[in-house]
Write a protein that holds these residues in place. Structure first.
Motif, PDB file in Angstrom:
ATOM      1  N   LEU A  10       0.855  -1.189   0.000  1.00 37.62           N
ATOM      2  CA  LEU A  10       0.000   0.000   0.000  1.00 37.62           C
ATOM      3  C   LEU A  10       0.889   1.237   0.000  1.00 37.62           C
ATOM      4  N   VAL A  11       0.651   2.132  -0.944  1.00 36.44           N
ATOM      5  CA  VAL A  11       1.481   3.326  -1.049  1.00 36.44           C
ATOM      6  C   VAL A  11       0.595   4.514  -1.379  1.00 36.44           C
ATOM      7  N   GLN A  12       0.971   5.669  -0.926  1.00 31.96           N
ATOM      8  CA  GLN A  12       0.201   6.883  -1.201  1.00 31.96           C
ATOM      9  C   GLN A  12       0.461   7.376  -2.620  1.00 31.96           C
ATOM     10  N   PRO A  13      -0.481   8.096  -3.199  1.00 36.64           N
ATOM     11  CA  PRO A  13      -0.248   8.698  -4.523  1.00 36.64           C
ATOM     12  C   PRO A  13       1.028   9.519  -4.535  1.00 36.64           C
ATOM     13  N   ALA A  39      -5.950  -4.823 -13.105  1.00 36.84           N
ATOM     14  CA  ALA A  39      -6.743  -4.078 -12.140  1.00 36.84           C
ATOM     15  C   ALA A  39      -8.114  -4.739 -11.990  1.00 36.84           C
ATOM     16  N   PRO A  40      -8.797  -4.469 -10.887  1.00 38.07           N
ATOM     17  CA  PRO A  40     -10.135  -5.055 -10.693  1.00 38.07           C
ATOM     18  C   PRO A  40     -11.063  -4.718 -11.870  1.00 38.07           C
ATOM     19  N   PRO A  87      -3.552   6.367  -8.361  1.00 46.05           N
ATOM     20  CA  PRO A  87      -4.570   5.370  -8.009  1.00 46.05           C
ATOM     21  C   PRO A  87      -4.852   4.400  -9.159  1.00 46.05           C
ATOM     22  N   ASP A  88      -4.744   4.865 -10.399  1.00 48.63           N
ATOM     23  CA  ASP A  88      -4.977   3.990 -11.552  1.00 48.63           C
ATOM     24  C   ASP A  88      -3.929   2.900 -11.691  1.00 48.63           C
ATOM     25  N   ASP A  89      -2.820   3.011 -10.967  1.00 50.22           N
ATOM     26  CA  ASP A  89      -1.796   1.966 -11.000  1.00 50.22           C
ATOM     27  C   ASP A  89      -2.137   0.806 -10.074  1.00 50.22           C
ATOM     28  N   THR A  90      -3.199   0.936  -9.306  1.00 51.30           N
ATOM     29  CA  THR A  90      -3.620  -0.137  -8.418  1.00 51.30           C
ATOM     30  C   THR A  90      -3.968  -1.379  -9.220  1.00 51.30           C
ATOM     31  N   ALA A  91      -3.307  -2.485  -8.903  1.00 54.84           N
ATOM     32  CA  ALA A  91      -3.493  -3.720  -9.666  1.00 54.84           C
ATOM     33  C   ALA A  91      -2.659  -4.819  -9.030  1.00 54.84           C
ATOM     34  N   VAL A  92      -2.917  -6.037  -9.476  1.00 52.35           N
ATOM     35  CA  VAL A  92      -1.995  -7.132  -9.194  1.00 52.35           C
ATOM     36  C   VAL A  92      -0.968  -7.141 -10.311  1.00 52.35           C
ATOM     37  N   TYR A  93       0.291  -7.112  -9.941  1.00 52.31           N
ATOM     38  CA  TYR A  93       1.378  -7.084 -10.911  1.00 52.31           C
ATOM     39  C   TYR A  93       1.980  -8.487 -11.024  1.00 52.31           C
ATOM     40  N   THR A 119      -1.377  -1.318  -4.231  1.00 50.64           N
ATOM     41  CA  THR A 119      -2.546  -0.491  -3.968  1.00 50.64           C
ATOM     42  C   THR A 119      -2.085   0.939  -3.725  1.00 50.64           C
ATOM     43  N   VAL A 120      -2.617   1.856  -4.515  1.00 48.87           N
ATOM     44  CA  VAL A 120      -2.261   3.262  -4.396  1.00 48.87           C
ATOM     45  C   VAL A 120      -3.469   4.008  -3.844  1.00 48.87           C
TER      46      VAL A 120
END
Length: 122
Positions: A10-13, A39-40, A87-93, A119-120
């Motif tokens: 989990l990281v902040q924008p 991403a979801p 936030p749009d980078d939130t995904a499973v990598y 998770t951003v």
């Protein structure tokens, strides 16, 4: 070839992360490697790829200038340095390996790791 991805969280924008993908197997060092993300409720998408020699990195337009792929052949590890996270980078990598840059970017075959969640969010 077995792939183990790690480094998500989990990281902040605006923050940064470094993802790692450790490869093992008799010929793992000769494979081109790539990162994808999902991403979801979205399709899996290509993020970045690098040749077996560590040269010729390729990036999706959406991440150019923010993501850097590299590999340490001595450690059989590929890294994805992610900066200026959104936030749009939130995904499973996921990391992937295949015999050539073309086929690993295609993503239809090859070897896949289990994924690491990024998770951003503020």
């Amino acid at each position: 070839v077995q792939l183990q991805a790690s480094g998500g969280g989990l990281v902040q924008p605006g923050g940064s992360l470094r993802l790692s993908c450790a490869a093992s197997g008799r010929t793992s060092s000769s494979y081109a490697m790539a990162w994808f993300r999902q991403a979801p409720r979205k399709e899996r998408e290509f993020v970045a790829a690098i040749s077996w020699s560590g040269g010729s990195p390729y990036y999706a337009d959406s991440v150019k200038g923010r993501f850097t792929i590299s590999r340490d052949s001595a450690r059989n590890t590929v890294y994805l340095q992610i900066s200026s996270l959104k936030p749009d980078d939130t995904a499973v990598y996921y990391c992937a390996a295949d015999s050539s840059i073309r086929t690993v970017i295609d993503g239809a075959d090859g070897y896949w790791g289990q994924g690491t969640q990024v998770t951003v969010s503020s």
